[in-house]
Write an enzyme that holds these catalytic residues in place. Structure first.
Site, PDB file in Angstrom:
ATOM      1  N   SER A  23       0.815  -1.214   0.000  1.00 31.22           N
ATOM      2  CA  SER A  23       0.000   0.000   0.000  1.00 31.22           C
ATOM      3  C   SER A  23       0.853   1.269   0.000  1.00 31.22           C
ATOM      4  O   SER A  23       1.847   1.382   0.708  1.00 31.22           O
ATOM      5  CB  SER A  23      -0.901   0.005   1.237  1.00 31.22           C
ATOM      6  OG  SER A  23      -1.698   1.165   1.250  1.00 31.22           O
ATOM      7  N   GLY A  74       0.951  11.354   4.469  1.00 29.88           N
ATOM      8  CA  GLY A  74      -0.232  11.755   5.245  1.00 29.88           C
ATOM      9  C   GLY A  74      -1.532  11.255   4.653  1.00 29.88           C
ATOM     10  O   GLY A  74      -2.564  11.934   4.712  1.00 29.88           O
ATOM     11  N   ASN A 129      -4.961  -0.453   8.087  1.00 28.70           N
ATOM     12  CA  ASN A 129      -3.730   0.252   8.413  1.00 28.70           C
ATOM     13  C   ASN A 129      -3.885   0.892   9.789  1.00 28.70           C
ATOM     14  O   ASN A 129      -4.466   1.960   9.922  1.00 28.70           O
ATOM     15  CB  ASN A 129      -3.447   1.312   7.338  1.00 28.70           C
ATOM     16  CG  ASN A 129      -2.243   2.177   7.679  1.00 28.70           C
ATOM     17  OD1 ASN A 129      -1.524   1.896   8.641  1.00 28.70           O
ATOM     18  ND2 ASN A 129      -2.033   3.214   6.906  1.00 28.70           N
ATOM     19  N   CYS A 132       0.011   3.818  10.545  1.00 32.16           N
ATOM     20  CA  CYS A 132       0.607   4.931   9.800  1.00 32.16           C
ATOM     21  C   CYS A 132       1.187   5.962  10.756  1.00 32.16           C
ATOM     22  O   CYS A 132       0.467   6.503  11.595  1.00 32.16           O
ATOM     23  CB  CYS A 132      -0.430   5.600   8.903  1.00 32.16           C
ATOM     24  SG  CYS A 132       0.316   6.935   7.946  1.00 32.16           S
ATOM     25  N   GLY A 246      11.796  -3.644   2.990  1.00 34.09           N
ATOM     26  CA  GLY A 246      13.074  -3.654   2.281  1.00 34.09           C
ATOM     27  C   GLY A 246      13.276  -4.790   1.307  1.00 34.09           C
ATOM     28  O   GLY A 246      14.420  -5.074   0.926  1.00 34.09           O
TER      29      GLY A 246
HETATM   30  C1  LIG Z   1       5.452   6.595  -0.006  1.00 37.02           C
HETATM   31  C2  LIG Z   1       4.872   5.534   0.882  1.00 37.02           C
HETATM   32  C3  LIG Z   1       3.499   5.551   1.162  1.00 37.02           C
HETATM   33  C4  LIG Z   1       2.921   4.566   1.989  1.00 37.02           C
HETATM   34  N1  LIG Z   1       1.577   4.577   2.217  1.00 37.02           N
HETATM   35  C5  LIG Z   1       1.000   3.581   2.964  1.00 37.02           C
HETATM   36  C6  LIG Z   1      -0.419   3.528   3.145  1.00 37.02           C
HETATM   37  O1  LIG Z   1      -1.190   4.329   2.606  1.00 37.02           O
HETATM   38  N2  LIG Z   1      -0.915   2.535   3.940  1.00 37.02           N
HETATM   39  C7  LIG Z   1      -0.106   1.588   4.519  1.00 37.02           C
HETATM   40  O2  LIG Z   1      -0.595   0.700   5.221  1.00 37.02           O
HETATM   41  N3  LIG Z   1       1.242   1.601   4.332  1.00 37.02           N
HETATM   42  C8  LIG Z   1       1.805   2.577   3.571  1.00 37.02           C
HETATM   43  N4  LIG Z   1       3.172   2.574   3.369  1.00 37.02           N
HETATM   44  C9  LIG Z   1       4.019   1.520   3.986  1.00 37.02           C
HETATM   45  C10 LIG Z   1       4.353   0.415   2.988  1.00 37.02           C
HETATM   46  O3  LIG Z   1       3.178  -0.229   2.514  1.00 37.02           O
HETATM   47  C11 LIG Z   1       5.290  -0.645   3.634  1.00 37.02           C
HETATM   48  O4  LIG Z   1       4.654  -1.162   4.787  1.00 37.02           O
HETATM   49  C12 LIG Z   1       6.632  -0.057   4.060  1.00 37.02           C
HETATM   50  O5  LIG Z   1       7.083   0.887   3.126  1.00 37.02           O
HETATM   51  C13 LIG Z   1       7.704  -1.145   4.266  1.00 37.02           C
HETATM   52  O6  LIG Z   1       7.982  -1.869   3.091  1.00 37.02           O
HETATM   53  P1  LIG Z   1       9.197  -1.487   2.073  1.00 37.02           P
HETATM   54  O7  LIG Z   1      10.444  -1.339   2.890  1.00 37.02           O
HETATM   55  O8  LIG Z   1       9.233  -2.591   1.064  1.00 37.02           O
HETATM   56  O9  LIG Z   1       8.807  -0.165   1.436  1.00 37.02           O
HETATM   57  C14 LIG Z   1       3.756   3.561   2.544  1.00 37.02           C
HETATM   58  C15 LIG Z   1       5.135   3.546   2.267  1.00 37.02           C
HETATM   59  C16 LIG Z   1       5.697   4.512   1.443  1.00 37.02           C
HETATM   60  C17 LIG Z   1       7.180   4.456   1.149  1.00 37.02           C
END
Ligand SMILES: Cc1cc2nc3c(=O)[nH]c(=O)nc-3n(C[C@H](O)[C@H](O)[C@H](O)COP(=O)(O)O)c2cc1C
Length: 305
Positions: A23, A74, A129, A132, A246
């Site tokens: 997400s 946000g 979620n 956040c 990651g």
């Molecule tokens: C730009 C951005 C926006 C995100 N928006 C959401 C969101 O709307 N809802 C949510 O549950 N997680 C959100 N996340 C978290 C990601 O879904 C994920 O849990 C987190 O980035 C860790 O995984 P990664 O290291 O592969 O990015 C967001 C992450 C990023 C970088």
């Protein structure tokens, strides 16, 4: 090369393969159509949805860090009604599980968004979620207190028959506690981790890098922390886990399976390589084939200690 069975079953949710986009990093899915065939993915989790549209925070709201990124978007989103009218129908032609990520400032808002999603054509499940770090109200507040979390999950459980995923915050002392609370409330699946609260400072201007001052850290920088938390939650509860944090390639995904995840989500990697999640499905199949793994689900929890 013999065929590898990539299907995974997470309680009531069956995925054709365990690679799901996370997400907030993959829009509403169709934005990524120019870069990959969405039907190759096990699933897509769309941007967090609230009852009404949200503009999110003022920029700068994203910045690069060593081995990762900070964001404080946000929860900018179109709102649940526009999602149902425009975004979800656009995903119908694709053979992939569409999962709605839900956000609320109050318990009642989570419930109302989930009520609207109930029965929506083409929706495979809901991810709550509760983690956040980038909003002044709601979000992470719900995920860090086990009592509040259990009550919230139970309230949503009463209004939805869809597979219910609860996305945990890593910003706690022991992630086993919210994991148990979410399961007690009725979660079918847990997903983890969301971002770690962090901040960047510009020494020249002596100002925070992000307008919101604090943000969420993601990317390879958090992978060891996320792996540990998946391992910990797999020991604490008995529901399937979607692991993330990651993951940049198929071998990273295998590490999460060994730690206890049944599926993985790909987040920050989509910013570097927008077609990368599809490549990971192919590479995962090849990795399994090379290692004589006939069913990818056999890797889950296979850590040798
Ligand atoms: C730009 C951005 C926006 C995100 N928006 C959401 C969101 O709307 N809802 C949510 O549950 N997680 C959100 N996340 C978290 C990601 O879904 C994920 O849990 C987190 O980035 C860790 O995984 P990664 O290291 O592969 O990015 C967001 C992450 C990023 C970088």
């Amino acid at each position: 090369m013999s065929a590898v069975d990539l299907t995974v079953k997470l309680g009531p949710l069956t995925l054709k393969n365990p690679v799901v986009t996370a997400s907030g990093t993959f829009g509403y899915g169709t934005e990524f159509s120019p870069f990959l065939d969405l039907s190759t993915l096990g699933g897509i989790v769309v941007k967090g949805l609230s009852l009404r549209p949200r503009r999110g925070n003022e920029p700068p709201r994203i910045c690069e860090t060593p081995s990762g990124m900070l964001n404080a978007i946000g929860l900018q989103n179109v709102g649940v009604d526009a999602f149902l009218q425009e975004k979800l129908p656009a995903l119908l032609p694709f053979d992939t599980a569409v999962l709605a990520n839900v956000y609320g400032e109050r318990e009642e808002e989570y419930v109302q968004v989930c009520e609207r999603l109930e029965g929506a054509r083409g929706l495979a499940g809901i991810e709550l979620n509760v983690s956040c770090p980038n909003t002044s109200r709601g979000g992470m507040q719900f995920g860090v207190d086990p009592v509040t979390l259990e009550r919230l999950v139970a309230a949503v459980r009463r209004v939805t028959s869809l597979p219910l995923i609860v996305k945990l915050s890593p910003n706690v002392t022991d992630i086993g506690e919210p994991a148990r609370a979410a399961v007690a409330g009725g979660a079918d699946i847990l997903s983890l981790v969301n971002t770690f609260t962090g901040m960047g400072i510009d020494a020249e201007s002596r100002r925070p890098v992000l307008n919101n001052v604090v943000g969420g850290l993601s990317g390879p920088a958090i992978k060891p922390l996320a792996l540990y938390m998946v391992h910990r939650v797999a020991k604490a509860v008995d529901v399937p886990i979607m692991g993330m944090g990651g993951i940049m390639n198929a071998v990273d995904a295998v590490e999460f399976f060994l730690a206890g995840a049944a599926a993985v989500q790909i987040g920050t990697s989509n910013f570097l390589n927008p077609g990368g999640a599809a490549t990971m499905v192919r590479d995962l199949e090849q990795w399994c084939s090379r290692h004589q793994v006939e069913k990818v689900r056999d890797l889950t929890g296979g850590l040798r200690t």
